[in-house]
Design a protein around this motif. Structure first.
Motif, PDB file in Angstrom:
ATOM      1  N   LEU A  10      47.391  39.240  39.927  1.00  0.00           N
ATOM      2  CA  LEU A  10      48.014  39.184  41.019  1.00  0.00           C
ATOM      3  C   LEU A  10      46.966  39.268  42.244  1.00  0.00           C
ATOM      4  O   LEU A  10      46.483  38.421  43.195  1.00  0.00           O
ATOM      5  CB  LEU A  10      49.400  40.030  41.660  1.00  0.00           C
ATOM      6  N   HIS A  11      46.024  40.392  42.078  1.00  0.00           N
ATOM      7  CA  HIS A  11      44.926  40.618  43.096  1.00  0.00           C
ATOM      8  C   HIS A  11      44.063  39.579  42.855  1.00  0.00           C
ATOM      9  O   HIS A  11      43.329  39.180  44.172  1.00  0.00           O
ATOM     10  CB  HIS A  11      44.684  42.247  43.029  1.00  0.00           C
ATOM     11  N   SER A  12      43.361  39.344  41.895  1.00  0.00           N
ATOM     12  CA  SER A  12      42.314  38.414  41.675  1.00  0.00           C
ATOM     13  C   SER A  12      42.697  37.057  42.035  1.00  0.00           C
ATOM     14  O   SER A  12      41.861  36.527  42.371  1.00  0.00           O
ATOM     15  CB  SER A  12      41.889  38.369  40.222  1.00  0.00           C
ATOM     16  N   ALA A  13      43.958  36.647  41.767  1.00  0.00           N
ATOM     17  CA  ALA A  13      43.962  35.325  42.379  1.00  0.00           C
ATOM     18  C   ALA A  13      44.116  35.144  43.747  1.00  0.00           C
ATOM     19  O   ALA A  13      44.071  33.979  44.205  1.00  0.00           O
ATOM     20  CB  ALA A  13      45.924  34.953  41.843  1.00  0.00           C
ATOM     21  N   ILE A  14      44.466  36.266  44.638  1.00  0.00           N
ATOM     22  CA  ILE A  14      44.371  36.160  46.088  1.00  0.00           C
ATOM     23  C   ILE A  14      42.965  35.748  46.432  1.00  0.00           C
ATOM     24  O   ILE A  14      42.854  34.836  47.160  1.00  0.00           O
ATOM     25  CB  ILE A  14      44.638  37.616  46.520  1.00  0.00           C
ATOM     26  N   VAL A  15      41.852  36.287  45.642  1.00  0.00           N
ATOM     27  CA  VAL A  15      40.223  35.950  45.967  1.00  0.00           C
ATOM     28  C   VAL A  15      40.346  34.634  45.585  1.00  0.00           C
ATOM     29  O   VAL A  15      39.493  34.008  46.575  1.00  0.00           O
ATOM     30  CB  VAL A  15      39.522  36.962  45.319  1.00  0.00           C
ATOM     31  N   VAL A  16      40.775  33.952  44.580  1.00  0.00           N
ATOM     32  CA  VAL A  16      40.520  32.679  44.323  1.00  0.00           C
ATOM     33  C   VAL A  16      40.862  31.784  45.282  1.00  0.00           C
ATOM     34  O   VAL A  16      40.407  30.744  45.792  1.00  0.00           O
ATOM     35  CB  VAL A  16      41.247  32.268  42.760  1.00  0.00           C
ATOM     36  N   GLU A  17      42.375  32.214  45.803  1.00  0.00           N
ATOM     37  CA  GLU A  17      42.911  31.261  46.809  1.00  0.00           C
ATOM     38  C   GLU A  17      41.963  31.356  48.333  1.00  0.00           C
ATOM     39  O   GLU A  17      41.817  30.331  48.649  1.00  0.00           O
ATOM     40  CB  GLU A  17      44.341  31.762  47.006  1.00  0.00           C
ATOM     41  N   LYS A  18      41.878  32.739  48.581  1.00  0.00           N
ATOM     42  CA  LYS A  18      41.116  32.865  49.966  1.00  0.00           C
ATOM     43  C   LYS A  18      39.650  32.759  50.147  1.00  0.00           C
ATOM     44  O   LYS A  18      39.190  32.158  50.783  1.00  0.00           O
ATOM     45  CB  LYS A  18      41.378  34.494  50.177  1.00  0.00           C
ATOM     46  N   ARG A  19      38.927  32.700  48.881  1.00  0.00           N
ATOM     47  CA  ARG A  19      37.354  32.872  48.863  1.00  0.00           C
ATOM     48  C   ARG A  19      36.955  32.066  47.810  1.00  0.00           C
ATOM     49  O   ARG A  19      35.858  31.930  47.713  1.00  0.00           O
ATOM     50  CB  ARG A  19      37.038  34.305  48.850  1.00  0.00           C
ATOM     51  N   GLU A  20      37.679  31.460  46.620  1.00  0.00           N
ATOM     52  CA  GLU A  20      37.309  30.586  45.850  1.00  0.00           C
ATOM     53  C   GLU A  20      36.037  31.354  44.888  1.00  0.00           C
ATOM     54  O   GLU A  20      35.255  30.951  44.511  1.00  0.00           O
ATOM     55  CB  GLU A  20      36.742  29.288  46.261  1.00  0.00           C
ATOM     56  N   ALA A  21      36.548  32.569  44.755  1.00  0.00           N
ATOM     57  CA  ALA A  21      35.497  33.508  43.901  1.00  0.00           C
ATOM     58  C   ALA A  21      36.452  34.283  42.898  1.00  0.00           C
ATOM     59  O   ALA A  21      37.694  33.969  42.713  1.00  0.00           O
ATOM     60  CB  ALA A  21      35.091  34.651  44.805  1.00  0.00           C
ATOM     61  N   LYS A  74      36.767  33.233  39.727  1.00  0.00           N
ATOM     62  CA  LYS A  74      37.710  32.177  39.152  1.00  0.00           C
ATOM     63  C   LYS A  74      37.704  32.558  37.660  1.00  0.00           C
ATOM     64  O   LYS A  74      38.793  32.480  37.016  1.00  0.00           O
ATOM     65  CB  LYS A  74      36.932  30.749  39.426  1.00  0.00           C
ATOM     66  N   SER A  75      36.389  32.770  37.017  1.00  0.00           N
ATOM     67  CA  SER A  75      36.599  32.971  35.612  1.00  0.00           C
ATOM     68  C   SER A  75      37.202  34.268  35.151  1.00  0.00           C
ATOM     69  O   SER A  75      37.874  34.300  34.174  1.00  0.00           O
ATOM     70  CB  SER A  75      35.060  32.980  35.016  1.00  0.00           C
ATOM     71  N   TRP A  76      37.239  35.244  36.093  1.00  0.00           N
ATOM     72  CA  TRP A  76      37.728  36.583  35.738  1.00  0.00           C
ATOM     73  C   TRP A  76      39.389  36.439  35.920  1.00  0.00           C
ATOM     74  O   TRP A  76      40.074  36.969  35.268  1.00  0.00           O
ATOM     75  CB  TRP A  76      37.238  37.516  36.621  1.00  0.00           C
ATOM     76  N   THR A  77      39.746  35.550  36.901  1.00  0.00           N
ATOM     77  CA  THR A  77      41.096  35.430  37.011  1.00  0.00           C
ATOM     78  C   THR A  77      41.677  34.649  35.744  1.00  0.00           C
ATOM     79  O   THR A  77      42.789  34.558  35.252  1.00  0.00           O
ATOM     80  CB  THR A  77      41.472  34.558  38.353  1.00  0.00           C
ATOM     81  N   ILE A  78      41.146  33.441  35.423  1.00  0.00           N
ATOM     82  CA  ILE A  78      41.294  32.715  34.222  1.00  0.00           C
ATOM     83  C   ILE A  78      41.589  33.725  32.971  1.00  0.00           C
ATOM     84  O   ILE A  78      42.598  33.624  32.102  1.00  0.00           O
ATOM     85  CB  ILE A  78      40.617  31.521  33.976  1.00  0.00           C
ATOM     86  N   LEU A  79      40.627  34.526  32.799  1.00  0.00           N
ATOM     87  CA  LEU A  79      40.407  35.520  31.558  1.00  0.00           C
ATOM     88  C   LEU A  79      41.732  36.273  31.892  1.00  0.00           C
ATOM     89  O   LEU A  79      42.481  36.767  30.606  1.00  0.00           O
ATOM     90  CB  LEU A  79      39.367  36.301  31.585  1.00  0.00           C
ATOM     91  N   LEU A  80      41.887  36.783  33.029  1.00  0.00           N
ATOM     92  CA  LEU A  80      43.185  37.659  32.938  1.00  0.00           C
ATOM     93  C   LEU A  80      44.376  37.107  32.773  1.00  0.00           C
ATOM     94  O   LEU A  80      45.375  37.517  32.148  1.00  0.00           O
ATOM     95  CB  LEU A  80      43.326  38.400  34.344  1.00  0.00           C
ATOM     96  N   ALA A  81      44.656  35.890  33.321  1.00  0.00           N
ATOM     97  CA  ALA A  81      45.858  34.965  32.887  1.00  0.00           C
ATOM     98  C   ALA A  81      46.217  34.701  31.281  1.00  0.00           C
ATOM     99  O   ALA A  81      47.083  35.034  30.767  1.00  0.00           O
ATOM    100  CB  ALA A  81      45.805  33.448  33.539  1.00  0.00           C
ATOM    101  N   ILE A  82      45.017  34.706  30.561  1.00  0.00           N
ATOM    102  CA  ILE A  82      44.881  34.585  29.298  1.00  0.00           C
ATOM    103  C   ILE A  82      45.348  35.820  28.608  1.00  0.00           C
ATOM    104  O   ILE A  82      46.131  36.036  27.655  1.00  0.00           O
ATOM    105  CB  ILE A  82      43.503  34.107  28.664  1.00  0.00           C
ATOM    106  N   LEU A  83      44.767  36.883  29.166  1.00  0.00           N
ATOM    107  CA  LEU A  83      44.848  38.106  28.484  1.00  0.00           C
ATOM    108  C   LEU A  83      46.198  38.894  28.702  1.00  0.00           C
ATOM    109  O   LEU A  83      46.938  39.516  27.909  1.00  0.00           O
ATOM    110  CB  LEU A  83      43.691  39.207  28.892  1.00  0.00           C
ATOM    111  N   ALA A  84      46.836  38.469  29.952  1.00  0.00           N
ATOM    112  CA  ALA A  84      48.298  39.071  30.202  1.00  0.00           C
ATOM    113  C   ALA A  84      49.296  38.579  29.340  1.00  0.00           C
ATOM    114  O   ALA A  84      50.054  39.167  28.954  1.00  0.00           O
ATOM    115  CB  ALA A  84      48.517  38.733  31.692  1.00  0.00           C
ATOM    116  N   PHE A  85      48.982  37.262  29.289  1.00  0.00           N
ATOM    117  CA  PHE A  85      50.174  36.645  28.108  1.00  0.00           C
ATOM    118  C   PHE A  85      49.682  36.961  26.631  1.00  0.00           C
ATOM    119  O   PHE A  85      50.827  37.360  25.789  1.00  0.00           O
ATOM    120  CB  PHE A  85      50.194  35.193  28.111  1.00  0.00           C
ATOM    121  N   GLY A  86      48.360  37.300  26.383  1.00  0.00           N
ATOM    122  CA  GLY A  86      48.015  37.790  25.230  1.00  0.00           C
ATOM    123  C   GLY A  86      48.646  39.120  24.585  1.00  0.00           C
ATOM    124  O   GLY A  86      49.038  39.261  23.750  1.00  0.00           O
ATOM    125  N   PHE A  87      48.639  39.863  25.934  1.00  0.00           N
ATOM    126  CA  PHE A  87      49.217  41.395  25.584  1.00  0.00           C
ATOM    127  C   PHE A  87      50.839  41.225  25.350  1.00  0.00           C
ATOM    128  O   PHE A  87      51.320  42.169  24.936  1.00  0.00           O
ATOM    129  CB  PHE A  87      48.710  42.066  26.820  1.00  0.00           C
TER     130      PHE A  87
END
Length: 655
Positions: free
Chosen positions: A259-270, A272-285
């Motif tokens: 949730l917090h890293s997606a805010i940074v992608v939206e606000k600053r486009e930074a 990105k790779s970490w947010t994608i990785l978190l999305a994969i890992l969250a569902f993986g867990f």
């Protein structure tokens, strides 16, 4: 007849899911609008068919259709109606059908509310979501069919596990699954963006509502499960670091980071790779949690199945989806170049620190949960990892998170000054330290845990309030502007304050609770802390589908009666299983918790009594966190289609 129709609907839903998985994905690749358009009606059909199948199974439980094997194993004609209904998902097969129903529900919701998404992204998202459904449809139909019939139906069933015959646990699994499975949408958006090769601010805005909704449901589901364990299991605790408890907690931690890293992608486009990785890992867990609950490799009072073969099937699903997504992630590294730069002292850096603490905390929980299995497999040693390890290893990360959260929220984007942010919080800090000092002065000869917990929780609550107040400007009319602040701002303040309250409540309960275990004679009063208890009588009664041994306990303080308590021991004759029903006198600042034990040879009864301060504040903090998430989700700026139509229009104009 309805059962056969339900089974047939489940098979049809599987076929529709296969079509939805393949056709729109090809259409998006070839830019064929007709093929991409298949995704939306297929998602609706898939959900409706699965809902019909689930409804057919629920009807079999409601009507006590004992020609169905699952109903025989998990129901009884004398069971109350609420537990007949909840028996639908109170077993392995039914819970997996609920699991796949929620997968299809989220896919249908993406079709309903994703009108502003670019057509290719929408088609790919729905295809990936359907691929998840295909895997679990196959799992149900080939290994866990809930519609198996018996050639010779028995006269009655074997009853539901008595521990599950409780209102709290009746609603706990649906909320938990809405959170677990809701993270599949974040996964689908991540994989679809990787296939498309574009991750931008619009993607960050689209993925946030789905993650937020999943996090809200997970928060409520975990809180319900904790509350159930507290009052139903009779041991007086709210959390035991059980493998199944950890299975839901790990995705919650990663979803919070996402949730917090997606805010940074939206606000600053930074990030990105970490947010994608978190999305994969969250569902993986989430899939790891499903594996833990159903494989039988780790034992738990909550576990649904004890079948390693089913566990292998889920392990294959986990490997295919998580491994495939991570491979795609590695291949698309070039598409995730960050555009926004930021300084060491900035809100982005605070979010990075927040994410590191949450991710490492999740890894600690994962290591402690899986280590007994690893030790047995590779070192031929039987070990158990209990609460002391988790408390010592996990707590420092949460303390660090609590300390930096108010400061990070006050920092501006891109670059800021740490001194200015800390100065803005000076009154909050002084007040938090004063409260901690007051608690230390009032307690005698006890640990620092309670005062430190009060200071940390107060720091987070007051910090959230200061952050909210700072958004109203410095001129007059600030109260009016405060009421007109966006709901997302109020939601953030509520969620952060709720976490602070929960942290303080856990620390206060752990530090200040009182426990008494003794053999009690009828009519003889005894003291526990400031309270006097008297066992007046013990009676034998009969419930709807159980026998009761109930105690009548008088609770008094300073010579004045304040409550009549009724602890129970229940015996379920069909399931041949006893349960303990604690008697709890709930108050705002404390609970008095009484458990009736066995009768002794001298005629007395074993009783356990606890005085538990701040217990209800734990779940109050969780509900405040969920409320904060709901407020943010209701903000029109963060709905799925918000801003998407504008982006889509810009893309059309550019073409």
């Amino acid at each position: 007849m309805i059962t056969e129709l339900g089974h047939f609907a489940l098979i049809l839903a599987f076929m529709v899911a296969v079509v939805q998985m393949v056709v729109p994905l090809i259409g998006a690749h070839k830019r064929w609008p007709g093929w991409m358009a298949v995704a939306e009606p297929a998602a609706n059909a898939q959900f409706l068919l699965t809902a019909f199948a689930f409804g057919a199974l629920a009807w079999a439980f409601i009507t006590s259709d004992f020609s169905l094997r699952l109903v025989v194993l998990n129901s009884h004609s004398a069971k109350p109606m609420l537990y007949k209904i909840s028996g639908t998902w109170g077993n392995h097969e039914g819970s997996m059908l609920l699991w796949v129903l929620i997968v299809t529900l989220f896919g249908a919701m993406a079709a309903w509310f994703g009108g502003g998404l670019p057509p290719t992204l929408k088609a790919r998202v729905l295809s990936v979501q359907s691929a998840i459904a295909v895997a679990f449809f196959a799992f149900i139909l080939f290994t866990s069919n809930p519609f198996l019939r018996l050639a010779v139906p028995p006269f009655d069933g074997q009853d539901l596990n008595p521990l599950l015959q409780d209102p709290g646990l009746a609603f706990h699994p649906p909320f938990l699954y809405l959170g677990y499975v809701g993270l599949s949408m974040a996964f689908s958006f991540a994989v679809a963006a990787l296939i498309e090769g574009r991750i931008d601010a619009a993607w960050g805005r689209w993925v946030r509502p789905w993650t937020l909704a999943a996090w809200i449901f997970l928060t409520i589901g975990i809180a319900l499960g904790s509350w159930w364990a507290y009052y139903e299991l009779g041991w007086g605790g709210f959390w035991f670091w059980d493998p199944v408890e950890n299975a839901s907690f790990m995705p919650w931690l990663l979803a919070a980071a996402l949730l917090h890293s997606a805010i940074v992608v939206e606000k600053r486009e930074a990030l990105k790779s970490w947010t994608i990785l978190l999305a994969i890992l969250a569902f993986g867990f989430s899939l790891i949690g499903t594996f833990i609950v159903r494989s039988g490799l780790l034992t738990s009072v909550h576990a649904f199945a004890n079948d390693p073969e089913r566990g292998i099937f889920i392990l294959i699903i986990l490997a295919v989806f998580t491994g495939g997504a991570l491979t795609l992630f590695a291949m698309r590294a070039g598409a995730m170049e960050a555009k926004g730069v930021f300084g060491m002292i900035s809100r982005e850096s605070a979010v990075v620190t927040n994410n590191i603490l949450l991710a490492v905390a999740c890894f600690v929980v994962f290591t402690g949960t899986m280590w007994p299995l690893i030790a047995e497999m590779f070192f031929d040693r039987k070990l158990s990892v209990g609460p002391p390890f988790f408390n010592m290893a996990f707590t420092p990360f949460m303390v660090g998170l609590g300390l930096i959260m108010p400061v990070g929220a006050m920092l501006p984007w891109k670059r800021g000054r740490l001194g200015r942010a800390i100065w803005s919080l000076r009154y909050a800090f002084v007040l938090a330290v004063a409260l901690g000092g007051m608690a230390w002065a009032m307690q005698t000869g006890r640990s620092m845990l309670g005062p430190v917990g009060l200071m940390l929780g107060s720091w987070m609550v007051f910090g959230a309030l200061v952050d909210l107040w700072s958004r109203t400007g410095r001129s007059g009319g600030r109260l009016g502007r405060l009421l007109r602040l966006p709901r997302a701002d109020w939601g953030k303040a509520c969620a952060h304050a709720g976490l602070g309250i929960t942290m303080f409540a856990i620390a206060g309960l752990t530090a200040w609770q009182q426990e008494d275990i003794r053999v009690v004679q009828m009519g003889e009063p005894f003291d526990v802390g400031a309270y006097t208890l008297t066992l007046q009588d013990v009676v034998q009664e009969e419930g709807p589908n159980y026998f009761v041994t109930a105690g009548a306990v008088t609770l008094a303080k300073d010579g004045r009666e304040i409550a009549q308590m009724r602890p129970e021991k229940r015996q379920y004759p069909v399931a041949r299983m006893p349960t303990t029903e604690a008697a709890i006198d709930y108050r705002f600042l404390r609970d008095v918790y009484v458990v009736l034990g066995d009768r002794q040879a001298d005629g007395g009864w074993t009783m356990r009594t606890y005085v538990k301060p701040l217990t209800n504040w734990i779940w109050g903090g969780c509900l405040l966190m969920a409320l904060g998430g709901a407020l943010s989700l209701s903000d029109r700026r963060f709905r799925v289609a918000a801003g998407a139509r504008r982006v889509a229009a810009q893309q059309v104009a550019a073409e």
